[in-house]
Design an enzyme around this catalytic site. Sequence first.
Site, short mmCIF file in Angstrom:
data_model
loop_
_atom_site.label_atom_id
_atom_site.label_comp_id
_atom_site.label_asym_id
_atom_site.label_seq_id
_atom_site.Cartn_x
_atom_site.Cartn_y
_atom_site.Cartn_z
N HIS A 170 5.77 -0.50 -2.84
CA HIS A 170 5.30 0.25 -4.02
C HIS A 170 5.32 1.76 -3.82
O HIS A 170 4.63 2.49 -4.50
CB HIS A 170 3.88 -0.22 -4.41
CG HIS A 170 3.84 -1.65 -4.88
ND1 HIS A 170 2.68 -2.40 -4.92
CD2 HIS A 170 4.82 -2.46 -5.34
CE1 HIS A 170 2.96 -3.61 -5.39
NE2 HIS A 170 4.25 -3.68 -5.64
N THR B 66 -4.82 -8.91 0.11
CA THR B 66 -4.24 -8.76 -1.23
C THR B 66 -4.77 -9.86 -2.15
O THR B 66 -4.94 -11.00 -1.72
CB THR B 66 -2.70 -8.78 -1.21
OG1 THR B 66 -2.22 -8.66 -2.56
CG2 THR B 66 -2.11 -10.03 -0.57
N CYS C 242 14.38 12.40 -13.91
CA CYS C 242 15.66 12.27 -13.19
C CYS C 242 15.48 11.66 -11.80
O CYS C 242 16.46 11.36 -11.12
CB CYS C 242 16.38 13.62 -13.09
SG CYS C 242 15.63 14.77 -11.92
N ASN D 91 -8.66 -12.72 4.34
CA ASN D 91 -9.28 -12.10 3.15
C ASN D 91 -10.68 -12.68 3.01
O ASN D 91 -10.84 -13.90 3.03
CB ASN D 91 -8.43 -12.45 1.91
CG ASN D 91 -8.78 -11.60 0.69
OD1 ASN D 91 -9.95 -11.28 0.46
ND2 ASN D 91 -7.78 -11.26 -0.09
N ASN E 87 0.83 -1.21 0.00
CA ASN E 87 0.00 0.00 0.00
C ASN E 87 0.86 1.26 0.00
O ASN E 87 1.95 1.29 0.58
CB ASN E 87 -0.93 0.00 1.22
CG ASN E 87 -1.87 -1.18 1.19
OD1 ASN E 87 -2.01 -1.83 0.15
ND2 ASN E 87 -2.52 -1.47 2.30
N CYS F 150 9.81 19.34 -13.11
CA CYS F 150 10.96 19.26 -12.20
C CYS F 150 11.77 20.55 -12.28
O CYS F 150 12.01 21.08 -13.36
CB CYS F 150 11.82 18.08 -12.64
SG CYS F 150 13.40 17.93 -11.83
N CYS G 132 10.49 13.37 -9.78
CA CYS G 132 10.54 13.65 -11.21
C CYS G 132 10.55 12.32 -11.97
O CYS G 132 11.31 11.40 -11.64
CB CYS G 132 11.81 14.44 -11.53
SG CYS G 132 12.12 14.62 -13.29
#
Length: 235
Positions: free
Chosen positions: A106, A178, A117, A203, A89, A137, A114
């Site tokens: 993640h 998940t 870069c 779940n 998450n 940027c 940016c």
Amino acid sequence: MVLTGAGISAESGVPTFREAQEGLWAKYSPEELASPKAFQQHPEIVLRWYQWRISLISQARPNPAHQALVQLEDLCIREGKRFLLITQNVDNLHQAAGSQQIVELHGNIFRTRCHHCGTRQERNLAAVDLEEGIPHCQQCQGLLRPDVVWFGETLPAAALNTAWEQSANSDFYLVVGTSAAVEPAASFPILALENGGTVLEINPNSSNLSPRISYRLPHPAGAALPALVQALQQG
Ligand code: BJW
Ligand code: ZN
């Protein structure tokens, strides 16, 4: 070890990715929005999706499932056991609840960087007026984006290494909320299984992992996790 996905935040009012969606974004799949190709082709659509999600997530608060994981971490530390929370998450709710040993696989939707870069930027994407164009940027004029991991992009190296290493050495693995549809996260609990670990899934629906894991609690995390942690606390 604990691996969490979007389902643990569902009871905080944050929509999951692959369950039926209502409203504005119902016609897009995560694969269509969370990818460098989508951003290159339609940066404005992708950024609008993130603005919508940032504003939703900003109003969300940790729920009893997030809080139970803080208690589980405390319990493990008190008993001299190792504890690690790996989350897919990007919503910061585990940190807001007080979890300490946490790996973000993640990224985090509240950070900005940016696209060209990679430099982190102090810019709140939710506050940007996209009618005035896509923000750039300050260093290289590349487009700004949330500091999250899209399909086809590599995960942060340190997070990935820690997750591989610790998963292979885990004797007890909790998998919460998940669908296990996304790699490499979906493979971490399998690694634990292959090394003799026990995997328990929480779940309400069955996931890609369900046929392979040791035990399932087919209930919402906000009910099942506090009950489980309470039982563990009582020994
Ligand atoms: C409840 C509940 C309640 C409801 N209580 N539960 C190997 C094989 C094939 C493909 C690949 C592979 N290795 C890599 C790939 C490519 C790709 C991939 O996995 N593709 C798949 C579609 C197969 N992976 C990648 O590209 C990754 N990068 C990578 O591996 O780099 C190297 C490489 C690249 C290319 C090729 C090969 C190697 C990056 C993946 C990035 C994922 N990014 C996103 C967006 C993040 C930013 C953002 O938030 O916008 O991450 S996509 C989205 O899915 C998000 C999530 O973290 C992720 C997982 O979703 P999650 O959390 O499981 O949510 P849902 O909605 O799917 O499920 C919710 C669940 O909750 C359901 O089960 C409900 O039942 C449950 N639930 N209420 C408990 N109350
Ligand atoms: Zn740049």
